[in-house]
Write a protein that holds these residues in place. Structure first.
Motif, mmCIF file in Angstrom:
data_model
loop_
_atom_site.group_PDB
_atom_site.id
_atom_site.type_symbol
_atom_site.label_atom_id
_atom_site.label_comp_id
_atom_site.label_asym_id
_atom_site.label_seq_id
_atom_site.Cartn_x
_atom_site.Cartn_y
_atom_site.Cartn_z
ATOM 1 N N GLY A 40 0.590 -0.942 -0.091
ATOM 2 C CA GLY A 40 -0.102 0.009 -0.090
ATOM 3 C C GLY A 40 0.859 1.157 0.075
ATOM 4 N N GLU B 34 -5.194 -1.667 3.106
ATOM 5 C CA GLU B 34 -4.118 -0.850 2.450
ATOM 6 C C GLU B 34 -4.100 -0.595 1.105
ATOM 7 N N SER C 231 -5.599 2.383 -0.856
ATOM 8 C CA SER C 231 -4.775 3.484 -0.942
ATOM 9 C C SER C 231 -3.926 3.901 -2.243
#
Length: 822
Positions: free
Chosen positions: A254, A276, A279
């Motif tokens: 991420g 994550e 993102s």
């Protein structure tokens, strides 16, 4: 006298100066070559000559590399570039060069670029690359290089590109490759590299493209991507699919804010997807398919606003899909097939206007198909089959996609003529009444009338029983579907190639055995095991692959389930017998391979048009299969089965449209015959018990578990009905299987309702032929085995019906009919 002396002195002075000048020049020439006015170091010249000596130049590309050295740095020597007399580039791609890359290349100390891709080079990657401190680009892809990657390449401080993909490199990836602070492209895909992914690569701040797919890399993916928070990382393309990687998806992925493509498919990754990943706002392609990932569809995925391609198929995702999915407004392809998703299909998918491919098949979705999907104008591929959907299919979708997109949803209706949502009032159609007799073109006899009446009575009894057991059947079907998905997911974990590199090496060291029968071409065990392959399907016997050999020839390979097959000696005896069987309507066994670890591969001819099942039921709405084509296929199947029964004394036991394959001319070839002889007794019993469960199995197999010529004839009758009706036997029609449904229509004298509309357009000329073949098919699927004909009789009747049609056509055209011959 004085003048002569001065004259003589001056001449000597000039001569001495000229002598020393020539001496200096000879010294210079001792270490240099003069090529078209350019001075080139003798070391470079000698190095190039040594390189040429170890190359195989079948096209004469290096003929310009002459012994005099003239033109090497002025464009006279092919592929050579120089600066100030030093060689800085060797560029000879697509030249058909063979041989090896000489270690002498390390003497070209000014070399910046070497481009030898798309040749047939063998041998190792030179260790002397490590001496080239000016080296910036190495392009060796699409060759036949072997051995390991030399760690010395890490000594090239300004290396920018290393592409050695599509070779036969082995060993591990040297961690030293990340030493260069300028390395932006590393492509080692399509090799046989092993070991783990070096952690040093995950911390490189310059790496932009990292391609490691199609190797044998193992272990977990390092969870150290992105390094420190203050560093700037450039990684945009990360592909590690088709390896043996395990463990969880690293959370630190991420951190790769510029990542555009992440491919981890066909590995052994488990656990849940970290939030994550949501993102990665620049991510355009995410492929996590064919792993063992579980858990919910991450809600954070709705933040992937740049996503175009999302593939999560063949995993264990469960729970519901979040309604915020329409935030993926750039999505073009969404594949969630073969998971455990529940709940309704999100209505908001209909807001993703640009979506072209949507596959939600083989899950546990419930409720109705959202009407919002009708508005997806770009949708070209759609599948919601084998879920628990209910209600009617929007008419716009049922017109645009064939029934295979909707099958397997018991409570879904309106997607085909066999699944109407409302029962229309009965109508008497002007079709002739079917009369069944010994010869299809005669009227009904008393015996035939009694048989039809008995059949109808039995049909009614079966209907009553099916109604009484409806609830129990639904529960069993649901449980079976759920268990089937788990089995299917486990099966898809196999790598989509006939053998891994480890198996290839094992075969070389321990002696795998390849036995070839007669065929159109010859190949070795290495050719077979190293072929590029893709899965075509799976059944009770094993997994089928389409394999493309290095020479471009294609074969079909079936990898048998190892624990189910007989011992080696008995297996070889039976396989040798099957390998001798040849008939135009049987799929010939061309070879078999016994691996050192017990693996067993069967090699057949590859049929480009695929199975009869896909030919009939998975074609586009504009593709028409006319009656002559169907008739040729039916007769071909009958001829092949007749040869098995009468000449080889072989019972097929699992004859379905899925194991009838078609060649370029649409001729039928029966596959999987004799394979039951290769199985152990217990496995063979289990295969027969489960064979034909999609509507081809004779009723008596449920109790007897023993296939016979009459059970094969029953399956043949179902296939003929499939050709006549265009309906898949695996899809219940109003709660009945295909033979029961046809019998019910015939009983009500609505015969025209039976035939596929595609063949009814020629009903005026082939009407009698269709009716007679329908009678024959019903005779084949008689519930009583003793009432069914043998396949030889079936073939005889088919040929008689065809002959009558030809004679009738000739008579109508005014042609002379030839006399009958004995």
């Amino acid at each position: 006298m004085g003048d002569n002396f001065h004259y003589f002195r001056n001449k000597c002075f000039v001569f001495v100066h000229l002598f020393f000048f020539l001496l200096a020049c000879s010294y210079q020439l001792a270490s240099c070559q003069k090529w078209d006015g350019m001075i080139v170091t003798r070391a470079d010249y000698q190095s190039l000559r040594a390189i040429k000596k170890e190359l195989v130049d079948v096209r004469g590309v290096l003929r310009s590399w002459n012994d005099s050295g003239y033109g090497a740095c002025s464009g006279g020597w092919a592929g050579i570039k120089c600066v100030k007399g030093e060689v800085i580039a060797i560029q000879l791609p697509w030249r058909g060069l063979g041989g090896r890359i000489s270690e002498k290349i390390g003497q070209l100390r000014a070399l910046r670029k070497i481009s030898l891709h798309d040749n047939v080079l063998t041998g190792n990657v030179p260790r002397s690359f490590g001496y080239l401190h000016n080296l910036r680009g190495v392009y060796l892809f699409n060759n036949q290089l072997s051995g390991s990657i030399p760690p010395s390449i890490g000594h090239c401080p300004i290396l920018q590109t290393l592409d050695a993909s599509n070779n036969s490199l082995t060993g591990t990836i040297p961690p030293s490759l990340a030493n260069s602070t300028r390395l932006y492209r590393l492509n080692l895909s399509f090799n046989s590299l092993t070991g783990s992914i070096p952690m040093s690569l995950t911390k490189s701040s310059s790496l932009t493209i990292l391609a490691l797919q199609n190797n044998n890399l193992s272990g977990p993916i390092p969870d150290s991507w992105g390094g420190s928070e203050n560093s700037s990382y450039q990684l945009r393309f990360l592909t590690m699919d088709r390896n043996l990687l395990s463990g969880k998806i690293p959370v630190t992925l991420g951190k790769l804010a510029l990542l555009q493509q992440l491919c981890l498919s066909h590995n052994q990754i488990s656990g849940t997807v970290p939030d994550e990943l949501g993102s990665l706002s620049n991510l355009q392609k995410l492929d996590l398919s064919n792993n063992a990932i579980n858990g919910s569809f991450p809600a954070s995925f709705s933040n992937l606003s740049s996503l175009v391609f999302l593939n999560l198929q063949n995993n264990f995702f469960d729970n519901q899909i979040p309604e915020s999915l329409d935030r993926l407004h750039n999505l073009s392809m969404l594949n969630l097939q073969n998971n455990q998703f529940t709940g309704p299909i999100p209505y908001t998918i209909g807001n993703i206007s640009g979506i072209k491919q949507l596959d939600l098949g083989r899950n546990d979705f419930t409720g109705k198909i959202p009407a919002s999907l009708v508005g997806l104008a770009s949708l070209t591929s759609f599948n919601v089959s084998y879920n628990n959907l209910s209600g009617s299919v929007p008419s716009q979708l049922s017109k645009k996609f064939n029934s295979s997109a909707f099958v397997g949803n018991i409570q879904l209706c309106g997607y085909s003529s066999s699944s109407p949502c409302l029962s229309p009032p009965p109508m008497v159609l002007p079709a002739p009444t079917i009369e069944v007799s010994k010869y299809p073109h005669h009227k009904l006899s008393t015996k035939d009338i009694i048989l039809i009446a008995a059949g109808c009575l039995l049909t009614v009894l079966l209907l009553l029983c099916s109604i009484m057991l409806c609830c129990l059947t639904k529960k069993k079907a649901a449980l079976k579907q759920k268990n089937g998905k788990a089995t299917s997911r486990t099966a898809t974990r196999e790598k989509a190639v006939p053998a891994t590199h480890a198996e290839v090496e094992s075969a070389r060291e321990m002696g795998g055995k390849l036995v070839l029968f007669d065929g159109p071409f010859v190949f070795t065990a290495d050719d077979l095991l190293c072929a590029t392959a893709e899965i075509m399907g799976k059944n009770t016997f094993g997994t089928a692959y389409k394999a493309t050999l290095d020479d471009g020839n294609q074969v079909a390979v079936k990898r048998l389930r190892e624990k189910s097959t007989k011992g080696q000696r008995e297996f070889e005896t039976e396989a040798a017998a099957i390998g001798k069987i040849r008939h135009p309507n049987l799929l010939a066994l061309r070879a078999y391979y016994l691996g050192p670890k017990g693996e067993k591969l069967l090699v057949f001819d590859y049929m480009p048009k695929g199975s009869l099942a896909s030919f009939l039921h998975a074609r586009g709405p504009d593709t028409v299969v006319d009656w002559p084509t169907r008739m040729i296929i039916g007769m071909g199947v009958a001829r092949g089965l007749n040869y098995l029964h009468t000449e080889e004394n072989i019972i097929h036991g699992n004859l379905t449209s899925s194991n009838i394959v078609l060649d370029e001319q649409t001729n039928a070839h029966i596959a999987d015959f004799g394979l039951s002889k290769l199985l152990k007794t217990a496995a063979n019993t289990n295969a027969i018990a489960t064979a034909g469960t999609l509507g081809y199995r004779a009723p008596e197999l449920g109790k007897l578990k023993n296939a016979s010529t009459k059970t094969d004839v029953y399956s043949l009758g179902v296939i003929i009905l499939e050709l006549l009706t265009g309906k898949s036997p695996g899809e219940p029609i109003n709660g009945m299987d295909l033979p029961q449904w046809v019998a019910s229509i015939v009983k009500e004298e609505w015969t025209n309702e039976v035939f596929d509309l595609e063949i009814m357009k020629d009903a005026q000329t082939i009407g009698d032929e269709l009716l007679n073949i329908l009678k024959l098919a019903l005779h084949c699927v008689d519930p009583s085995p003793s009432a069914r004909p043998e396949v030889q009789e079936v073939l005889q009747h088919l040929e008689e019906i065809k002959s009558e049609l030809l004679l009738s056509s000739s008579a109508d055209d005014g042609a002379k009919v030839p006399p009958a011959t004995e």
